[in-house]
Design a protein around this motif. Structure first.
Motif, PDB file in Angstrom:
ATOM      1  N   ALA A 208     -53.312  14.602 -15.065  1.00  0.00           N
ATOM      2  CA  ALA A 208     -52.857  15.129 -13.767  1.00  0.00           C
ATOM      3  C   ALA A 208     -54.012  15.100 -12.766  1.00  0.00           C
ATOM      4  O   ALA A 208     -55.179  14.982 -13.140  1.00  0.00           O
ATOM      5  CB  ALA A 208     -52.366  16.560 -13.943  1.00  0.00           C
ATOM      6  N   ASP A 209     -53.660  15.175 -11.481  1.00  0.00           N
ATOM      7  CA  ASP A 209     -54.638  15.249 -10.388  1.00  0.00           C
ATOM      8  C   ASP A 209     -55.576  14.043 -10.362  1.00  0.00           C
ATOM      9  O   ASP A 209     -56.755  14.162  -9.982  1.00  0.00           O
ATOM     10  CB  ASP A 209     -55.468  16.543 -10.507  1.00  0.00           C
ATOM     11  N   MET A 210     -55.071  12.890 -10.742  1.00  0.00           N
ATOM     12  CA  MET A 210     -55.949  11.731 -10.906  1.00  0.00           C
ATOM     13  C   MET A 210     -56.481  11.182  -9.581  1.00  0.00           C
ATOM     14  O   MET A 210     -57.528  10.539  -9.551  1.00  0.00           O
ATOM     15  CB  MET A 210     -55.238  10.635 -11.698  1.00  0.00           C
ATOM     16  N   GLY A 211     -55.756  11.411  -8.499  1.00  0.00           N
ATOM     17  CA  GLY A 211     -56.267  10.955  -7.209  1.00  0.00           C
ATOM     18  C   GLY A 211     -57.567  11.667  -6.854  1.00  0.00           C
ATOM     19  O   GLY A 211     -58.569  11.043  -6.489  1.00  0.00           O
ATOM     20  N   VAL A 212     -57.556  12.979  -6.980  1.00  0.00           N
ATOM     21  CA  VAL A 212     -58.736  13.783  -6.661  1.00  0.00           C
ATOM     22  C   VAL A 212     -59.859  13.493  -7.659  1.00  0.00           C
ATOM     23  O   VAL A 212     -61.025  13.335  -7.280  1.00  0.00           O
ATOM     24  CB  VAL A 212     -58.362  15.288  -6.686  1.00  0.00           C
ATOM     25  N   ILE A 213     -59.488  13.423  -8.936  1.00  0.00           N
ATOM     26  CA  ILE A 213     -60.508  13.246  -9.975  1.00  0.00           C
ATOM     27  C   ILE A 213     -61.173  11.872  -9.868  1.00  0.00           C
ATOM     28  O   ILE A 213     -62.402  11.746  -9.946  1.00  0.00           O
ATOM     29  CB  ILE A 213     -59.876  13.461 -11.371  1.00  0.00           C
ATOM     30  N   GLN A 214     -60.378  10.827  -9.659  1.00  0.00           N
ATOM     31  CA  GLN A 214     -60.965   9.491  -9.559  1.00  0.00           C
ATOM     32  C   GLN A 214     -61.808   9.336  -8.290  1.00  0.00           C
ATOM     33  O   GLN A 214     -62.797   8.616  -8.280  1.00  0.00           O
ATOM     34  CB  GLN A 214     -59.871   8.419  -9.612  1.00  0.00           C
ATOM     35  N   TYR A 215     -61.383  10.001  -7.239  1.00  0.00           N
ATOM     36  CA  TYR A 215     -62.198   9.989  -6.018  1.00  0.00           C
ATOM     37  C   TYR A 215     -63.567  10.621  -6.313  1.00  0.00           C
ATOM     38  O   TYR A 215     -64.622  10.081  -5.954  1.00  0.00           O
ATOM     39  CB  TYR A 215     -61.501  10.755  -4.898  1.00  0.00           C
ATOM     40  N   ALA A 216     -63.544  11.780  -6.989  1.00  0.00           N
ATOM     41  CA  ALA A 216     -64.809  12.458  -7.323  1.00  0.00           C
ATOM     42  C   ALA A 216     -65.659  11.573  -8.234  1.00  0.00           C
ATOM     43  O   ALA A 216     -66.889  11.498  -8.068  1.00  0.00           O
ATOM     44  CB  ALA A 216     -64.514  13.799  -7.997  1.00  0.00           C
ATOM     45  N   ARG A 217     -65.019  10.913  -9.161  1.00  0.00           N
ATOM     46  CA  ARG A 217     -65.763  10.025 -10.069  1.00  0.00           C
ATOM     47  C   ARG A 217     -66.427   8.899  -9.270  1.00  0.00           C
ATOM     48  O   ARG A 217     -67.598   8.568  -9.493  1.00  0.00           O
ATOM     49  CB  ARG A 217     -64.802   9.470 -11.110  1.00  0.00           C
ATOM     50  N   GLY A 218     -65.676   8.337  -8.341  1.00  0.00           N
ATOM     51  CA  GLY A 218     -66.244   7.287  -7.489  1.00  0.00           C
ATOM     52  C   GLY A 218     -67.433   7.786  -6.696  1.00  0.00           C
ATOM     53  O   GLY A 218     -68.444   7.087  -6.554  1.00  0.00           O
ATOM     54  N   GLU A 219     -67.334   9.024  -6.216  1.00  0.00           N
ATOM     55  CA  GLU A 219     -68.441   9.597  -5.450  1.00  0.00           C
ATOM     56  C   GLU A 219     -69.696   9.758  -6.314  1.00  0.00           C
ATOM     57  O   GLU A 219     -70.818   9.524  -5.857  1.00  0.00           O
ATOM     58  CB  GLU A 219     -68.023  10.955  -4.866  1.00  0.00           C
ATOM     59  N   ILE A 220     -69.490  10.167  -7.552  1.00  0.00           N
ATOM     60  CA  ILE A 220     -70.651  10.340  -8.440  1.00  0.00           C
ATOM     61  C   ILE A 220     -71.308   8.980  -8.719  1.00  0.00           C
ATOM     62  O   ILE A 220     -72.532   8.842  -8.658  1.00  0.00           O
ATOM     63  CB  ILE A 220     -70.235  11.049  -9.745  1.00  0.00           C
ATOM     64  N   TYR A 221     -70.494   7.977  -8.994  1.00  0.00           N
ATOM     65  CA  TYR A 221     -71.076   6.637  -9.209  1.00  0.00           C
ATOM     66  C   TYR A 221     -71.820   6.180  -7.957  1.00  0.00           C
ATOM     67  O   TYR A 221     -72.886   5.578  -8.031  1.00  0.00           O
ATOM     68  CB  TYR A 221     -69.977   5.633  -9.554  1.00  0.00           C
ATOM     69  N   ARG A 222     -71.216   6.474  -6.812  1.00  0.00           N
ATOM     70  CA  ARG A 222     -71.816   6.004  -5.560  1.00  0.00           C
ATOM     71  C   ARG A 222     -73.203   6.619  -5.351  1.00  0.00           C
ATOM     72  O   ARG A 222     -74.157   5.918  -5.038  1.00  0.00           O
ATOM     73  CB  ARG A 222     -70.899   6.355  -4.385  1.00  0.00           C
ATOM     74  N   TYR A 223     -73.329   7.927  -5.568  1.00  0.00           N
ATOM     75  CA  TYR A 223     -74.655   8.513  -5.315  1.00  0.00           C
ATOM     76  C   TYR A 223     -75.626   8.222  -6.452  1.00  0.00           C
ATOM     77  O   TYR A 223     -76.825   8.159  -6.248  1.00  0.00           O
ATOM     78  CB  TYR A 223     -74.570  10.009  -4.990  1.00  0.00           C
ATOM     79  N   ARG A 224     -75.108   8.054  -7.701  1.00  0.00           N
ATOM     80  CA  ARG A 224     -76.020   7.738  -8.807  1.00  0.00           C
ATOM     81  C   ARG A 224     -76.652   6.363  -8.590  1.00  0.00           C
ATOM     82  O   ARG A 224     -77.832   6.158  -8.776  1.00  0.00           O
ATOM     83  CB  ARG A 224     -75.281   7.783 -10.143  1.00  0.00           C
ATOM     84  N   ASN A 225     -75.804   5.405  -8.214  1.00  0.00           N
ATOM     85  CA  ASN A 225     -76.287   4.088  -7.782  1.00  0.00           C
ATOM     86  C   ASN A 225     -77.118   3.361  -8.822  1.00  0.00           C
ATOM     87  O   ASN A 225     -78.096   2.695  -8.495  1.00  0.00           O
ATOM     88  CB  ASN A 225     -77.090   4.248  -6.470  1.00  0.00           C
ATOM     89  N   ASN A 226     -76.761   3.505 -10.085  1.00  0.00           N
ATOM     90  CA  ASN A 226     -77.386   2.692 -11.136  1.00  0.00           C
ATOM     91  C   ASN A 226     -76.811   1.273 -11.088  1.00  0.00           C
ATOM     92  O   ASN A 226     -75.863   1.004 -10.339  1.00  0.00           O
ATOM     93  CB  ASN A 226     -77.103   3.298 -12.516  1.00  0.00           C
ATOM     94  N   ASP A 227     -77.370   0.399 -11.914  1.00  0.00           N
ATOM     95  CA  ASP A 227     -76.797  -0.950 -12.005  1.00  0.00           C
ATOM     96  C   ASP A 227     -75.328  -0.864 -12.394  1.00  0.00           C
ATOM     97  O   ASP A 227     -74.973  -0.188 -13.366  1.00  0.00           O
ATOM     98  CB  ASP A 227     -77.549  -1.762 -13.072  1.00  0.00           C
ATOM     99  N   GLY A 228     -74.495  -1.536 -11.640  1.00  0.00           N
ATOM    100  CA  GLY A 228     -73.063  -1.568 -11.954  1.00  0.00           C
ATOM    101  C   GLY A 228     -72.279  -0.393 -11.394  1.00  0.00           C
ATOM    102  O   GLY A 228     -71.047  -0.354 -11.489  1.00  0.00           O
ATOM    103  N   ASP A 229     -72.979   0.603 -10.813  1.00  0.00           N
ATOM    104  CA  ASP A 229     -72.260   1.784 -10.330  1.00  0.00           C
ATOM    105  C   ASP A 229     -71.409   1.481  -9.096  1.00  0.00           C
ATOM    106  O   ASP A 229     -70.379   2.127  -8.873  1.00  0.00           O
ATOM    107  CB  ASP A 229     -73.237   2.923 -10.024  1.00  0.00           C
ATOM    108  N   ALA A 230     -71.843   0.520  -8.293  1.00  0.00           N
ATOM    109  CA  ALA A 230     -71.030   0.177  -7.123  1.00  0.00           C
ATOM    110  C   ALA A 230     -69.668  -0.350  -7.577  1.00  0.00           C
ATOM    111  O   ALA A 230     -68.621   0.016  -7.026  1.00  0.00           O
ATOM    112  CB  ALA A 230     -71.753  -0.867  -6.275  1.00  0.00           C
TER     113      ALA A 230
END
Lengths: 379, 256
Positions: free
Chosen positions: A280-302
């Motif tokens: 449930a709530d996958m829109g909000v959760i996946q958005y948050a996950r994308g944000e974490i990848y974006r700020y972490r910015n490791n190889d492949g995170d984009a």
């Protein structure tokens, strides 16, 4: 200043300290009542009050319950009857039973006057440690003075760990007596352990695996062990995760935004993995996950971030900002068509966003006519 | 847990810290806007909720004494209202019992931040210029300001100025004193006392938001009514209301 009158002239030291602590708590609470840090949503407060009154029973009127907007996993009880529950704790509970366990734990601190007793111990440790230092200096062992002082403080903190253990045991008994699953605490600590061990911070990981003489709480492992050793009378009691998720759903996005602001990618991703499990709530959760990848910015995170955003927008609860992030990522790789499409979706959904003009300027094509940019400047 | 939450959220500790440093750094009273004079005959001043604490320093640690703090607040507030009235100021006390909006609290916190910035500047940047301007103010004077946020201090109020009373005292117990003596006798080093008593008043123009005047006084025991009155008297002496006294004596037609 707090309005109540306080008379301390004829009190013993411990009574006087207790009065001072209540005075400070009253003053703090009065300021808290006018603070933006509180979450005053009625749905949240009413439910918490209901659980709190079930715990306090005839003493319910002596307590006030506050939800504090902060991602830290914590709750606290002041000596004047003010209970504060952090949004970070509400986010990490999965059922009413778990929340009731934590609130019962805090209630026990109040009933046993733990904060006042602890303050008294610390005062004793400070004074005692000081005199040990002086005494050792007199006999020429001044170098050991610091050790004497630290020993006194460590002794006081051992008492704190004992208080926490007692509060856990009370919460376990309370949940058994009131039809809740007494393993609620075990589940909560197990999940918190998983999350903290996944932390990107070595200091956080160490804090959960190694205790010290100066720890205020027992080690998580130890808490799990002694709670598991207690009777479990209602394994299903108060464990309705779907109902609990519905309870926190209106606040989920705001609380996840706060988690993102902590900038602990490891713990954040572990938390999201757990939150995503029910589907449930996958829109909000996946958005948050994308944000974490974006700020972490490791190889492949984009790539991971874009994939998360893309999955998020397949769900109705995805925040409009998800489209903006997709647009920005496509814009960076010069995929103008995809960027324009994403930006258009963002502008059509976020009709009063303050960054509308900026986003429109990033589009290669004109923004949607149905949403004139001249109307978009409204804050 | 509770102590941790208090420690994180209580901004007043910062105020004490800043002002302790600022006031201890000076051998003379700190005054900002010391040449500021209100020229109207009967200026209206809203006295905001005072921020008064008296902390008892014992060998066990600091303890904010409830009874002392309340007594100090009563003494200082009473002296302030009496003395303002004595110089023709129409002073009204802020109604602490009335519900206060979040915006008002934010404005009060902004005032704390601005006055803390003043103290930090005086203590750390330019200790010699208590009565001077900050470097940028040589170009644009009077920029200690809450700007339009000042109107949130008391929405709907017609007061010309808002006055803030801040007083923090840290009083050592006999135990702390004798412990220091013992430490000195044994080690040859006497720990520096952290006892402190400081009070300041500041005035905010409700129309412009500017902090137009601020004056502080170190020493004095606000728990004692006579000493509290002396503290207020010393701070108000030669202050902004001298102009209104003059205006009242000379001509009734002067407008602010």
């Amino acid at each position: 200043m707090a309005p109540a009158a306080y008379a301390q002239a004829r009190q013993t030291t411990d009574e006087r300290v207790a009065t001072s602590m209540r005075f400070e708590a009253d003053d703090f609470e009065r300021r808290l009542q006018r603070s933006r840090i509180r979450n005053t949503a009625p749905d949240l407060i009413i439910e918490i009050q209901r659980i709190g009154c079930a715990i306090a029973q005839e003493r319910c009127s002596s307590f006030r319950f506050y939800v504090i907007e902060t991602p830290e996993f914590n709750a606290s009880m002041a000596p004047n009857g003010m209970m504060m529950i952090n949004s970070g704790l509400l986010l990490r509970c999965e059922s009413e039973a778990e929340l009731a366990f934590v609130m019962a734990h805090e209630f026990h601190h109040f009933v046993d006057n733990d904060s006042v007793e602890m303050a008294s111990r610390i005062r004793g440790a400070n004074a005692g440690g000081l005199f040990i230092m002086i005494g050792l200096s007199v006999v020429g062992a001044g170098a050991l003075g610091e050790l004497g002082y630290l020993g006194a403080v460590a002794n006081a903190l051992a008492f704190s760990r004992e208080q926490e253990r007692d509060a856990d045991m009370f919460a376990s008994s309370f949940t058994n007596e009131h039809g809740y699953d007494s393993y609620a605490g075990v589940h909560l600590w197990e999940r918190l352990r998983t999350e903290m061990l996944a932390s990107s911070s070595e200091q956080t990981r160490k804090r959960f695996t190694s205790g010290s003489l100066f720890s205020t709480h027992p080690l998580t492992e130890e808490r799990i062990a002694y709670l598991q050793a207690q009777p479990r009378l209602h394994p299903e009691g108060g464990g309705d995760a779907v109902r609990y998720r519905a309870f926190i759903r209106p606040h989920l996005r705001q609380w996840l935004e706060a988690e993102i602001s902590v900038r602990d990618a490891g713990a954040g991703l572990a938390l999201l993995e757990r939150l995503a499990a029910p589907g449930a709530d996958m829109g909000v959760i996946q958005y948050a996950r994308g944000e974490i990848y974006r700020y972490r910015n490791n190889d492949g995170d984009a790539t991971r971030a874009l994939a998360s955003y893309t999955e998020a927008v397949e769900h109705a609860d995805a925040p409009p900002e998800t489209w903006r992030q997709i647009g920005i990522m496509q814009h960076r790789v010069h995929n103008s068509a995809a960027a324009d499409e994403a930006f258009s979706r963002y502008l059509s959904l976020a009709t009063s966003a303050p960054d509308r003009l900026l986003i429109a300027s990033m589009m290669s094509a004109a923004p949607p006519a149905a949403q004139p940019i001249s109307n978009a400047a409204a804050p | 847990m509770w102590g941790k939450a208090v420690g994180r959220l209580r901004a007043s500790a910062l105020v004490v810290g800043f002002w302790s440093l600022a006031l201890c750094a000076s051998a003379q009273p700190i005054a900002i806007g010391s040449d500021f004079r209100i020229q109207s005959e009967h200026p209206t001043v809203l006295v905001m909720e005072p921020d008064v604490t008296v902390t008892f320093l014992t060998t066990g640690g600091p303890e904010q004494r409830a009874d002392w703090s309340q007594q100090a607040e009563t003494n200082l507030t009473s002296a302030l209202m009496t003395q303002l009235s004595g110089v023709g100021v129409q002073a009204a006390s802020y109604n602490a019992a009335a519900p206060e909006s979040i915006d008002t609290q934010q404005a009060v916190l902004l005032n704390q931040a601005v006055t803390n910035a003043l103290a930090a500047h005086v203590a750390f940047i330019d200790p010699g210029s208590f009565m001077g301007n900050l470097p940028h103010q040589k170009i644009q004077p009077e920029t200690y300001t809450l700007a339009e946020t000042a109107q949130q201090l008391s929405p709907g109020s017609t007061a010309d100025y808002a006055m803030f009373l801040t007083s923090h005292a840290r009083i050592e117990s006999g135990g702390v004193f004798w412990t220091s003596v013992m430490i000195g006798a044994v080690t040859g080093y006497v720990p520096v006392s952290t006892a402190f008593r400081g009070t300041y008043l500041s005035l905010v123009d409700m129309h412009t938001g500017n902090v137009v005047w601020l004056k502080a006084r170190v020493m004095g025991d606000p728990r004692n009514p006579t000493e509290a009155a002396a503290i207020i008297s010393e701070i108000l002496r030669g202050g902004p209301f001298q102009g209104s006294i003059q205006a009242s004596a000379n001509a009734p037609q002067n407008a602010r």
